[in-house]
Design a protein around this motif. Structure first.
Motif, PDB file in Angstrom:
ATOM      1  N   LEU A  84       0.408  -0.919  -0.053  1.00 15.25           N
ATOM      2  CA  LEU A  84      -0.193   0.069   0.016  1.00 15.25           C
ATOM      3  C   LEU A  84       0.806   1.119  -0.102  1.00 15.25           C
ATOM      4  O   LEU A  84       0.495   2.293  -0.551  1.00 15.25           O
ATOM      5  CB  LEU A  84      -0.994   0.222   1.257  1.00 15.25           C
ATOM      6  N   ARG A  85       1.828   1.764   0.883  1.00 16.11           N
ATOM      7  CA  ARG A  85       2.947   2.128   0.690  1.00 16.11           C
ATOM      8  C   ARG A  85       4.013   2.192   1.239  1.00 16.11           C
ATOM      9  O   ARG A  85       4.360   1.154   2.276  1.00 16.11           O
ATOM     10  CB  ARG A  85       2.292   3.595   2.122  1.00 16.11           C
ATOM     11  N   GLY A  86       4.798   3.352   0.911  1.00 15.87           N
ATOM     12  CA  GLY A  86       6.688   3.036   1.661  1.00 15.87           C
ATOM     13  C   GLY A  86       7.187   2.057   0.223  1.00 15.87           C
ATOM     14  O   GLY A  86       8.497   1.250   0.302  1.00 15.87           O
ATOM     15  N   ALA A  87       7.328   2.236  -0.835  1.00 20.76           N
ATOM     16  CA  ALA A  87       7.408   1.371  -1.967  1.00 20.76           C
ATOM     17  C   ALA A  87       9.276   1.621  -2.196  1.00 20.76           C
ATOM     18  O   ALA A  87      10.256   0.981  -2.320  1.00 20.76           O
ATOM     19  CB  ALA A  87       7.263   1.764  -3.197  1.00 20.76           C
ATOM     20  N   THR A  88       9.781   3.127  -1.495  1.00 14.65           N
ATOM     21  CA  THR A  88      11.014   3.658  -1.465  1.00 14.65           C
ATOM     22  C   THR A  88      11.593   3.200  -0.299  1.00 14.65           C
ATOM     23  O   THR A  88      12.800   4.211  -0.087  1.00 14.65           O
ATOM     24  CB  THR A  88      11.606   4.071  -2.524  1.00 14.65           C
ATOM     25  N   SER A  89      11.006   3.356   0.834  1.00 14.18           N
ATOM     26  CA  SER A  89      10.667   3.748   2.340  1.00 14.18           C
ATOM     27  C   SER A  89      10.840   2.445   2.816  1.00 14.18           C
ATOM     28  O   SER A  89      10.830   1.607   1.898  1.00 14.18           O
ATOM     29  CB  SER A  89       9.389   4.386   2.680  1.00 14.18           C
ATOM     30  N   ARG A  90      12.159   2.267   4.441  1.00 15.53           N
ATOM     31  CA  ARG A  90      12.418   1.658   5.093  1.00 15.53           C
ATOM     32  C   ARG A  90      11.265   0.996   5.591  1.00 15.53           C
ATOM     33  O   ARG A  90      11.203   0.071   6.352  1.00 15.53           O
ATOM     34  CB  ARG A  90      13.556   1.500   6.048  1.00 15.53           C
ATOM     35  N   ASP A  91       9.530   2.191   6.146  1.00 15.06           N
ATOM     36  CA  ASP A  91       8.457   1.893   6.264  1.00 15.06           C
ATOM     37  C   ASP A  91       7.773   1.408   5.280  1.00 15.06           C
ATOM     38  O   ASP A  91       7.552   1.858   4.372  1.00 15.06           O
ATOM     39  CB  ASP A  91       8.604   3.148   7.343  1.00 15.06           C
ATOM     40  N   LYS A  92       6.786   0.150   5.275  1.00 17.02           N
ATOM     41  CA  LYS A  92       6.087   0.105   4.542  1.00 17.02           C
ATOM     42  C   LYS A  92       5.298  -0.807   4.837  1.00 17.02           C
ATOM     43  O   LYS A  92       5.161  -1.254   6.309  1.00 17.02           O
ATOM     44  CB  LYS A  92       6.438  -1.314   3.563  1.00 17.02           C
ATOM     45  N   VAL A  93       3.607  -0.603   4.401  1.00 17.76           N
ATOM     46  CA  VAL A  93       2.441  -0.746   4.862  1.00 17.76           C
ATOM     47  C   VAL A  93       1.685  -2.291   3.596  1.00 17.76           C
ATOM     48  O   VAL A  93       1.808  -1.590   2.849  1.00 17.76           O
ATOM     49  CB  VAL A  93       1.265  -0.528   4.679  1.00 17.76           C
ATOM     50  N   PHE A  94       1.947  -3.461   3.800  1.00 18.43           N
ATOM     51  CA  PHE A  94       0.926  -3.755   3.135  1.00 18.43           C
ATOM     52  C   PHE A  94      -0.283  -4.937   4.053  1.00 18.43           C
ATOM     53  O   PHE A  94      -0.412  -4.339   4.957  1.00 18.43           O
ATOM     54  CB  PHE A  94       1.830  -5.643   3.445  1.00 18.43           C
ATOM     55  N   ALA A  95      -1.146  -4.869   2.565  1.00 18.77           N
ATOM     56  CA  ALA A  95      -2.091  -4.932   3.360  1.00 18.77           C
ATOM     57  C   ALA A  95      -2.867  -6.572   2.706  1.00 18.77           C
ATOM     58  O   ALA A  95      -1.990  -7.282   1.004  1.00 18.77           O
ATOM     59  CB  ALA A  95      -3.337  -4.324   2.561  1.00 18.77           C
TER      60      ALA A  95
END
Length: 98
Positions: A84-95
């Motif tokens: 969902l969020r964080g494709a290039t970040s260390r913090d990611k959110v999966f659904a």
């Protein structure tokens, strides 16, 4: 280094609820692939899992490794997880989308 065995991963099957969002903190280029649960008091910004992967953070390789490792721990298919969020970040959110 090979893939971690199922017995070496925590049982995260309780997270396999339709529509559930799974926040993670990723550490790429680590010495091994692992999933470490973080107590909610320490997580601060809602991060509940720390995932380390050996893949480098280039061209989405680390994100793909995280998705595969998380799916294995949840005992679901990797195609059922959506970033969902964080494709290039260390913090990611999966659904979880079955």
């Amino acid at each position: 280094m090979g893939k971690p065995k199922q017995k070496d991963l925590p049982d995260l099957s309780h997270l396999a609820v339709a529509g559930a969002e799974i926040p993670v903190r990723v550490t790429p280029k680590a010495s091994r692939n692992a999933i470490l649960p973080i107590p909610q008091a320490e997580s601060g910004q809602g991060v509940s899992l720390k995932i380390t992967v050996t893949a480098a953070p280039e061209n989405g390789k680390a994100t793909a490794s995280v998705k595969s490792l998380l799916a294995r721990a949840m005992r679901i298919a990797p195609s059922d997880l959506e970033l969902l969020r964080g494709a290039t970040s260390r913090d990611k959110v999966f659904a979880y989308r079955p």
